[in-house]
Motif scaffolding. Structure first.
Motif, short mmCIF file in Angstrom:
data_model
loop_
_atom_site.label_atom_id
_atom_site.label_comp_id
_atom_site.label_asym_id
_atom_site.label_seq_id
_atom_site.Cartn_x
_atom_site.Cartn_y
_atom_site.Cartn_z
N LYS A 8 68.56 4.40 20.50
CA LYS A 8 68.12 4.32 19.11
C LYS A 8 67.73 2.90 18.74
CE LYS A 8 70.88 8.22 17.56
NZ LYS A 8 72.15 8.61 16.94
N GLN A 9 68.52 1.94 19.20
CA GLN A 9 68.27 0.55 18.87
C GLN A 9 66.98 0.04 19.50
OE1 GLN A 9 71.51 -2.03 19.93
NE2 GLN A 9 70.57 -3.83 19.02
N TYR A 10 66.67 0.50 20.72
CA TYR A 10 65.50 0.00 21.45
C TYR A 10 64.39 1.03 21.56
CZ TYR A 10 68.34 -4.02 22.50
OH TYR A 10 69.10 -5.14 22.38
N GLU A 11 64.42 2.06 20.73
CA GLU A 11 63.43 3.12 20.77
C GLU A 11 62.01 2.56 20.63
OE1 GLU A 11 62.50 7.40 18.65
OE2 GLU A 11 63.66 5.91 17.55
N GLY A 14 53.76 3.74 25.67
CA GLY A 14 52.70 4.36 24.91
C GLY A 14 53.08 5.66 24.23
N LEU A 15 54.32 5.75 23.77
CA LEU A 15 54.80 6.95 23.07
C LEU A 15 55.00 6.64 21.60
CD1 LEU A 15 57.53 8.03 25.64
CD2 LEU A 15 55.21 8.94 25.44
N GLU A 16 55.01 7.67 20.80
CA GLU A 16 55.32 7.51 19.38
C GLU A 16 56.84 7.44 19.22
OE1 GLU A 16 53.33 7.23 16.63
OE2 GLU A 16 51.71 7.02 18.08
N PRO A 17 57.36 6.47 18.47
CA PRO A 17 58.80 6.42 18.23
C PRO A 17 59.27 7.72 17.60
CG PRO A 17 57.76 4.40 17.46
CD PRO A 17 56.66 5.36 17.83
N GLY A 18 60.38 8.25 18.11
CA GLY A 18 60.93 9.49 17.57
C GLY A 18 60.21 10.73 18.03
N ALA A 71 56.37 14.68 23.77
CA ALA A 71 55.39 13.78 24.37
C ALA A 71 55.55 13.73 25.87
CB ALA A 71 55.58 12.38 23.79
N THR A 72 54.45 13.46 26.53
CA THR A 72 54.52 13.26 27.97
C THR A 72 54.22 11.80 28.24
OG1 THR A 72 52.20 13.88 28.19
CG2 THR A 72 53.83 15.61 28.52
#
Length: 90
Positions: free
Chosen positions: A57-60, A68-72, A77-78
């Motif tokens: 959670k802290q380093y998401e 290259g992912l969306e946080p959360g 996502a792949t």
């Protein structure tokens, strides 16, 4: 399940406390000690999982930016199959 014999040395007060607790619980001394160890191991495992979750959670955002992912949004996502600089990638 195969059992392994362990021999431990404790002071007399600890031995008596263990005997009393096993008797109160209606289990053998062996079973009482086994339950204590299993409980302790479970707590350690749970502590690790909670710490790992807090870390993620802290380093998401850092992970999201790096891969290259969306946080959360990691559930659906792949992640890219190729990432420059990671070991084992081209």
């Amino acid at each position: 399940m195969a059992k392994t014999q362990l021999n431990v040395r404790v002071d007399e007060a600890t031995a008596e406390a263990a005997r009393e607790r096993a008797l109160q619980r209606g289990v053998s001394m062996n079973r009482y000690i086994e339950e204590l160890v299993l409980k302790d191991a479970g707590e350690v495992g749970q502590t690790f999982v909670e710490a790992a979750s807090d870390f993620m959670k802290q380093y998401e955002r850092v992970f999201a930016e790096e891969f290259g992912l969306e946080p959360g949004g990691a559930e659906g996502a792949t992640a890219p199959t190729h990432h420059k600089g990671l070991p084992g990638t081209t």
